[in-house]
Design a protein around this motif. Structure first.
Motif, PDB file in Angstrom:
ATOM      1  N   PHE A   8       0.647  -1.364   0.048  1.00 30.34           N
ATOM      2  CA  PHE A   8       0.210  -0.127   0.361  1.00 30.34           C
ATOM      3  C   PHE A   8       0.991   0.938   0.198  1.00 30.34           C
ATOM      4  N   GLY A   9       1.891   1.202   0.956  1.00 26.73           N
ATOM      5  CA  GLY A   9       2.284   2.495   1.581  1.00 26.73           C
ATOM      6  C   GLY A   9       3.577   2.650  -0.719  1.00 26.73           C
ATOM      7  N   ARG A  10       4.094   1.675  -0.639  1.00 24.55           N
ATOM      8  CA  ARG A  10       4.285   1.801  -2.240  1.00 24.55           C
ATOM      9  C   ARG A  10       3.506   2.612  -3.348  1.00 24.55           C
ATOM     10  N   LEU A  11       2.175   1.723  -3.172  1.00 22.67           N
ATOM     11  CA  LEU A  11       1.595   2.162  -4.733  1.00 22.67           C
ATOM     12  C   LEU A  11       0.858   3.805  -4.303  1.00 22.67           C
ATOM     13  N   VAL A  12       0.691   3.941  -2.915  1.00 28.16           N
ATOM     14  CA  VAL A  12       0.342   5.829  -2.705  1.00 28.16           C
ATOM     15  C   VAL A  12       1.261   6.237  -2.995  1.00 28.16           C
ATOM     16  N   ALA A  13       2.718   6.363  -2.588  1.00 30.36           N
ATOM     17  CA  ALA A  13       3.942   6.635  -3.537  1.00 30.36           C
ATOM     18  C   ALA A  13       3.967   6.824  -4.744  1.00 30.36           C
ATOM     19  N   ALA A  14       4.275   5.827  -5.407  1.00 31.95           N
ATOM     20  CA  ALA A  14       3.714   5.746  -6.952  1.00 31.95           C
ATOM     21  C   ALA A  14       2.053   6.392  -7.745  1.00 31.95           C
ATOM     22  N   ALA A  15       1.503   6.361  -6.898  1.00 33.84           N
ATOM     23  CA  ALA A  15       0.384   7.346  -7.428  1.00 33.84           C
ATOM     24  C   ALA A  15       0.997   9.638  -6.809  1.00 33.84           C
ATOM     25  N   GLY A  16       1.730   9.435  -6.093  1.00 37.59           N
ATOM     26  CA  GLY A  16       2.346  10.587  -5.908  1.00 37.59           C
ATOM     27  C   GLY A  16       1.040  11.641  -5.170  1.00 37.59           C
ATOM     28  N   LEU A  17       0.679  11.047  -4.431  1.00 35.15           N
ATOM     29  CA  LEU A  17      -0.251  11.134  -3.002  1.00 35.15           C
ATOM     30  C   LEU A  17      -0.229  11.166  -1.987  1.00 35.15           C
ATOM     31  N   PRO A  18      -0.406  12.569  -1.082  1.00 32.68           N
ATOM     32  CA  PRO A  18       0.405  12.567   0.523  1.00 32.68           C
ATOM     33  C   PRO A  18       0.130  11.298   0.962  1.00 32.68           C
ATOM     34  N   GLU A  19       1.287  11.351   1.581  1.00 35.09           N
ATOM     35  CA  GLU A  19       1.198   9.440   1.950  1.00 35.09           C
ATOM     36  C   GLU A  19       0.068   9.805   3.502  1.00 35.09           C
ATOM     37  N   LEU A  20      -0.100   8.196   3.823  1.00 23.94           N
ATOM     38  CA  LEU A  20      -0.654   7.498   4.127  1.00 23.94           C
ATOM     39  C   LEU A  20      -1.210   6.357   4.755  1.00 23.94           C
ATOM     40  N   THR A  21      -1.444   6.062   5.998  1.00 25.21           N
ATOM     41  CA  THR A  21      -0.860   4.772   6.100  1.00 25.21           C
ATOM     42  C   THR A  21      -2.246   3.643   5.766  1.00 25.21           C
ATOM     43  N   LEU A  22      -1.867   2.262   5.839  1.00 24.48           N
ATOM     44  CA  LEU A  22      -3.550   1.949   5.050  1.00 24.48           C
ATOM     45  C   LEU A  22      -4.791   1.920   6.145  1.00 24.48           C
ATOM     46  N   HIS A  23      -4.507   2.041   7.814  1.00 25.53           N
ATOM     47  CA  HIS A  23      -5.759   2.294   9.034  1.00 25.53           C
ATOM     48  C   HIS A  23      -5.902   3.772   7.682  1.00 25.53           C
ATOM     49  N   GLY A  24      -5.464   4.326   7.748  1.00 25.10           N
ATOM     50  CA  GLY A  24      -5.854   6.045   6.898  1.00 25.10           C
ATOM     51  C   GLY A  24      -6.955   6.053   6.170  1.00 25.10           C
ATOM     52  N   LEU A  25      -7.133   4.452   5.656  1.00 26.33           N
ATOM     53  CA  LEU A  25      -7.803   4.319   4.744  1.00 26.33           C
ATOM     54  C   LEU A  25      -9.335   4.566   5.315  1.00 26.33           C
ATOM     55  N   ARG A  26      -8.735   3.562   6.359  1.00 27.09           N
ATOM     56  CA  ARG A  26     -10.230   3.324   7.033  1.00 27.09           C
ATOM     57  C   ARG A  26     -10.587   4.832   7.285  1.00 27.09           C
ATOM     58  N   HIS A  27     -10.178   5.275   8.232  1.00 29.01           N
ATOM     59  CA  HIS A  27     -10.414   7.202   8.634  1.00 29.01           C
ATOM     60  C   HIS A  27     -11.081   7.632   7.919  1.00 29.01           C
ATOM     61  N   THR A  28     -10.411   7.491   6.239  1.00 30.07           N
ATOM     62  CA  THR A  28     -10.907   8.481   5.550  1.00 30.07           C
ATOM     63  C   THR A  28     -12.052   7.978   4.871  1.00 30.07           C
ATOM     64  N   HIS A  29     -12.157   6.282   4.803  1.00 25.50           N
ATOM     65  CA  HIS A  29     -13.869   6.357   4.607  1.00 25.50           C
ATOM     66  C   HIS A  29     -14.985   6.411   5.854  1.00 25.50           C
ATOM     67  N   LEU A  30     -14.493   6.554   6.643  1.00 23.74           N
ATOM     68  CA  LEU A  30     -15.918   7.373   7.750  1.00 23.74           C
ATOM     69  C   LEU A  30     -15.785   8.893   7.837  1.00 23.74           C
ATOM     70  N   THR A  31     -14.627   8.799   7.993  1.00 25.26           N
ATOM     71  CA  THR A  31     -14.755  10.218   8.114  1.00 25.26           C
ATOM     72  C   THR A  31     -15.697  11.134   6.537  1.00 25.26           C
ATOM     73  N   GLY A  32     -15.439  10.156   5.514  1.00 20.15           N
ATOM     74  CA  GLY A  32     -16.225  10.845   4.234  1.00 20.15           C
ATOM     75  C   GLY A  32     -17.674  10.765   4.699  1.00 20.15           C
ATOM     76  N   LEU A  33     -17.831   9.388   5.249  1.00 18.01           N
ATOM     77  CA  LEU A  33     -19.420   9.461   5.600  1.00 18.01           C
ATOM     78  C   LEU A  33     -19.944  10.441   6.028  1.00 18.01           C
ATOM     79  N   LEU A  34     -19.397  10.359   7.757  1.00 15.85           N
ATOM     80  CA  LEU A  34     -19.624  11.251   8.631  1.00 15.85           C
ATOM     81  C   LEU A  34     -19.571  13.640   7.458  1.00 15.85           C
TER      82      LEU A  34
END
Length: 231
Positions: free
Chosen positions: A181-207
Protein backbone atom coordinates in the motif's frame (compact mmCIF):
# COMPACT_ATOMS: atom_id res chain seq x y z
CA UNK A 1 17.71 5.32 23.13
CA UNK A 2 21.45 4.65 23.02
CA UNK A 3 21.44 2.45 19.92
CA UNK A 4 17.93 3.07 18.63
CA UNK A 5 15.12 5.58 18.82
CA UNK A 6 13.69 5.90 22.34
CA UNK A 7 10.34 4.32 23.08
CA UNK A 8 7.34 6.53 22.51
CA UNK A 9 5.25 7.75 25.42
CA UNK A 10 2.49 5.38 24.33
CA UNK A 11 4.85 2.38 24.40
CA UNK A 12 6.15 3.28 27.87
CA UNK A 13 2.59 3.79 29.10
CA UNK A 14 1.55 0.38 27.75
CA UNK A 15 4.53 -1.33 29.40
CA UNK A 16 3.66 0.33 32.71
CA UNK A 17 0.05 -0.80 32.41
CA UNK A 18 1.05 -4.44 31.85
CA UNK A 19 3.59 -4.44 34.69
CA UNK A 20 1.11 -2.73 37.02
CA UNK A 21 -1.53 -5.35 36.26
CA UNK A 22 0.93 -8.21 36.81
CA UNK A 23 2.06 -6.81 40.17
CA UNK A 24 -1.56 -6.14 41.17
CA UNK A 25 -2.28 -9.84 40.61
CA UNK A 26 0.73 -10.71 42.77
CA UNK A 27 -0.56 -8.49 45.59
CA UNK A 28 -4.02 -10.04 45.30
CA UNK A 29 -2.51 -13.53 45.53
CA UNK A 30 -0.45 -12.58 48.59
CA UNK A 31 2.91 -12.83 46.83
CA UNK A 32 3.74 -9.15 47.30
CA UNK A 33 2.94 -6.66 50.03
CA UNK A 34 2.39 -3.73 47.69
CA UNK A 35 2.37 -2.78 44.02
CA UNK A 36 5.54 -0.75 43.48
CA UNK A 37 4.31 0.25 40.02
CA UNK A 38 1.95 2.63 41.85
CA UNK A 39 4.98 4.80 42.58
CA UNK A 40 6.04 5.15 38.97
CA UNK A 41 5.05 8.16 36.87
CA UNK A 42 4.24 6.95 33.35
CA UNK A 43 4.40 9.66 30.68
CA UNK A 44 1.28 11.37 29.50
CA UNK A 45 0.09 10.18 26.11
CA UNK A 46 -1.78 11.94 23.36
CA UNK A 47 -3.67 10.57 20.41
CA UNK A 48 -2.41 12.10 17.15
CA UNK A 49 -5.04 13.43 14.79
CA UNK A 50 -5.97 10.86 12.18
CA UNK A 51 -4.72 11.76 8.70
CA UNK A 52 -7.22 11.28 5.89
CA UNK A 53 -7.54 11.92 2.17
CA UNK A 54 -10.13 14.10 0.53
CA UNK A 55 -12.64 12.75 -1.96
CA UNK A 56 -10.54 13.64 -5.01
CA UNK A 57 -7.39 12.09 -3.52
CA UNK A 58 -9.23 8.88 -2.74
CA UNK A 59 -10.68 8.77 -6.24
CA UNK A 60 -7.20 9.36 -7.73
CA UNK A 61 -5.80 6.46 -5.70
CA UNK A 62 -8.52 4.03 -6.77
CA UNK A 63 -7.96 4.98 -10.41
CA UNK A 64 -4.19 4.56 -10.02
CA UNK A 65 -4.50 1.03 -8.59
CA UNK A 66 -7.18 -0.30 -10.94
CA UNK A 67 -4.66 -2.52 -12.72
CA UNK A 68 -2.97 -3.71 -9.52
CA UNK A 69 -3.36 -7.38 -8.69
CA UNK A 70 -4.87 -6.49 -5.31
CA UNK A 71 -7.13 -3.75 -6.64
CA UNK A 72 -10.09 -5.48 -5.01
CA UNK A 73 -8.46 -5.27 -1.60
CA UNK A 74 -7.71 -1.55 -1.91
CA UNK A 75 -11.23 -0.85 -3.14
CA UNK A 76 -12.79 -2.89 -0.34
CA UNK A 77 -10.68 -1.10 2.27
CA UNK A 78 -11.55 2.32 0.86
CA UNK A 79 -15.28 1.69 0.54
CA UNK A 80 -15.98 -0.25 3.74
CA UNK A 81 -13.43 0.99 6.28
CA UNK A 82 -12.47 -2.59 7.18
CA UNK A 83 -9.36 -3.05 9.30
CA UNK A 84 -6.20 -4.63 7.88
CA UNK A 85 -6.64 -7.85 9.84
CA UNK A 86 -10.25 -8.09 8.67
CA UNK A 87 -9.21 -7.70 5.03
CA UNK A 88 -6.34 -10.19 5.22
CA UNK A 89 -8.49 -12.72 7.09
CA UNK A 90 -11.50 -12.39 4.78
CA UNK A 91 -12.77 -15.63 3.22
CA UNK A 92 -14.91 -16.12 0.13
CA UNK A 93 -17.43 -17.85 2.38
CA UNK A 94 -17.89 -14.49 4.12
CA UNK A 95 -18.88 -12.64 0.94
CA UNK A 96 -22.34 -12.74 -0.63
CA UNK A 97 -21.83 -11.36 -4.14
CA UNK A 98 -25.53 -11.70 -4.92
CA UNK A 99 -26.77 -9.80 -1.87
CA UNK A 100 -23.85 -7.37 -2.00
CA UNK A 101 -22.66 -7.87 1.56
CA UNK A 102 -19.47 -8.87 3.33
CA UNK A 103 -19.43 -10.48 6.77
CA UNK A 104 -16.57 -9.80 9.15
CA UNK A 105 -16.19 -13.18 10.85
CA UNK A 106 -12.43 -13.81 10.83
CA UNK A 107 -9.39 -11.62 11.43
CA UNK A 108 -5.68 -12.15 10.84
CA UNK A 109 -3.18 -11.06 13.48
CA UNK A 110 0.59 -11.26 13.68
CA UNK A 111 2.02 -13.41 16.47
CA UNK A 112 5.78 -13.12 16.27
CA UNK A 113 6.72 -13.89 12.68
CA UNK A 114 3.60 -15.87 11.85
CA UNK A 115 -0.02 -14.97 11.15
CA UNK A 116 -2.90 -16.37 13.17
CA UNK A 117 -6.60 -16.42 12.34
CA UNK A 118 -9.47 -16.12 14.76
CA UNK A 119 -12.82 -14.53 15.42
CA UNK A 120 -13.09 -10.76 15.94
CA UNK A 121 -12.48 -9.80 19.56
CA UNK A 122 -15.77 -8.01 20.18
CA UNK A 123 -19.41 -8.53 19.31
CA UNK A 124 -19.59 -5.22 17.45
CA UNK A 125 -16.57 -6.15 15.33
CA UNK A 126 -18.51 -9.15 14.03
CA UNK A 127 -20.69 -7.31 11.55
CA UNK A 128 -22.22 -7.36 8.07
CA UNK A 129 -21.30 -4.53 5.69
CA UNK A 130 -23.21 -3.47 2.57
CA UNK A 131 -21.14 -3.13 -0.61
CA UNK A 132 -21.55 -0.58 -3.39
CA UNK A 133 -21.82 -1.61 -7.03
CA UNK A 134 -18.24 -0.59 -7.87
CA UNK A 135 -16.78 -2.66 -5.06
CA UNK A 136 -18.89 -5.66 -6.07
CA UNK A 137 -17.54 -5.37 -9.61
CA UNK A 138 -13.97 -5.17 -8.30
CA UNK A 139 -14.47 -8.27 -6.14
CA UNK A 140 -15.96 -10.23 -9.02
CA UNK A 141 -12.97 -9.27 -11.16
CA UNK A 142 -10.63 -10.34 -8.38
CA UNK A 143 -12.45 -13.65 -8.09
CA UNK A 144 -12.01 -14.28 -11.80
CA UNK A 145 -8.29 -13.45 -11.60
CA UNK A 146 -7.81 -15.76 -8.64
CA UNK A 147 -9.52 -18.66 -10.44
CA UNK A 148 -7.20 -18.11 -13.42
CA UNK A 149 -4.18 -18.16 -11.09
CA UNK A 150 -5.46 -21.36 -9.50
CA UNK A 151 -5.67 -23.05 -12.88
CA UNK A 152 -2.19 -21.81 -13.80
CA UNK A 153 -0.63 -23.17 -10.58
CA UNK A 154 -2.46 -26.48 -10.71
CA UNK A 155 -1.54 -28.85 -7.89
CA UNK A 156 0.93 -26.30 -6.50
CA UNK A 157 -1.97 -24.01 -5.56
CA UNK A 158 -2.55 -23.58 -1.82
CA UNK A 159 -6.27 -23.58 -1.04
CA UNK A 160 -6.82 -21.33 1.97
CA UNK A 161 -10.30 -20.13 1.12
CA UNK A 162 -9.05 -16.58 1.59
CA UNK A 163 -10.09 -13.76 -0.72
CA UNK A 164 -6.74 -12.01 -0.92
CA UNK A 165 -3.67 -14.22 -1.37
CA UNK A 166 -0.38 -14.54 -3.22
CA UNK A 167 -0.51 -15.78 -6.81
CA UNK A 168 -0.09 -19.38 -5.63
CA UNK A 169 -2.87 -19.11 -3.06
CA UNK A 170 -0.64 -18.66 -0.01
CA UNK A 171 -1.94 -16.35 2.68
CA UNK A 172 -0.76 -12.75 2.75
CA UNK A 173 1.11 -11.42 5.76
CA UNK A 174 -0.46 -8.22 7.14
CA UNK A 175 2.85 -6.25 7.13
CA UNK A 176 3.36 -7.22 3.46
CA UNK A 177 0.00 -5.68 2.59
CA UNK A 178 0.99 -2.49 4.41
CA UNK A 179 4.26 -2.24 2.47
CA UNK A 180 2.52 -2.72 -0.87
CA UNK A 181 0.00 0.00 0.00
CA UNK A 182 2.78 2.42 0.89
CA UNK A 183 4.52 1.84 -2.44
CA UNK A 184 1.29 2.35 -4.38
CA UNK A 185 0.56 5.61 -2.56
CA UNK A 186 4.05 6.90 -3.36
CA UNK A 187 3.78 5.81 -6.99
CA UNK A 188 0.46 7.64 -7.32
CA UNK A 189 2.09 10.85 -6.06
CA UNK A 190 -0.45 11.22 -3.26
CA UNK A 191 0.07 12.53 0.29
CA UNK A 192 1.43 9.89 2.64
CA UNK A 193 -1.26 7.79 4.28
CA UNK A 194 -1.24 4.60 6.31
CA UNK A 195 -3.46 1.68 5.38
CA UNK A 196 -5.43 2.36 8.56
CA UNK A 197 -5.76 5.92 7.30
CA UNK A 198 -7.84 4.52 4.46
CA UNK A 199 -10.30 3.31 7.10
CA UNK A 200 -10.37 6.78 8.68
CA UNK A 201 -10.89 8.31 5.24
CA UNK A 202 -13.96 6.16 4.62
CA UNK A 203 -15.54 6.89 7.99
CA UNK A 204 -14.78 10.61 7.73
CA UNK A 205 -16.36 10.68 4.27
CA UNK A 206 -19.54 9.10 5.63
CA UNK A 207 -19.79 11.70 8.39
CA UNK A 208 -19.15 14.54 5.96
CA UNK A 209 -21.94 13.16 3.78
CA UNK A 210 -24.34 13.46 6.71
CA UNK A 211 -24.61 9.82 7.76
CA UNK A 212 -25.81 9.44 11.39
CA UNK A 213 -23.04 8.71 13.86
CA UNK A 214 -24.64 5.46 15.04
CA UNK A 215 -24.72 4.17 11.45
CA UNK A 216 -21.06 5.05 10.88
CA UNK A 217 -20.07 3.52 14.22
CA UNK A 218 -21.84 0.25 13.39
CA UNK A 219 -20.16 0.10 9.97
CA UNK A 220 -16.79 0.69 11.62
CA UNK A 221 -17.35 -2.06 14.17
CA UNK A 222 -16.77 0.31 17.10
CA UNK A 223 -18.25 -0.65 20.45
CA UNK A 224 -20.02 2.70 20.76
CA UNK A 225 -20.60 5.93 18.79
CA UNK A 226 -18.51 7.71 21.44
CA UNK A 227 -15.41 5.89 20.21
CA UNK A 228 -16.15 6.92 16.63
CA UNK A 229 -16.57 10.54 17.70
CA UNK A 230 -13.36 10.38 19.71
CA UNK A 231 -11.37 9.23 16.69
Amino acid sequence: GAVAAPLSATSVHNVHRVVHRALADAVRWGLLARNVADFADPPKTSTPEARVWGTEQLRAFLVAVEADRLAGLWRLAAMTGMRRGELVGLRWADIDLEAGRVKVAQVATMVGASVRYGEPKTRTSRRSIALDAGTLTALKGHRKRQLEERLAWGTAWTDTGLVFTHEDGRALMPPHVTRIFGRLVAAAGLPELTLHGLRHTHLTGLLRAGQPIHVVSARAGHSSPAITLGV
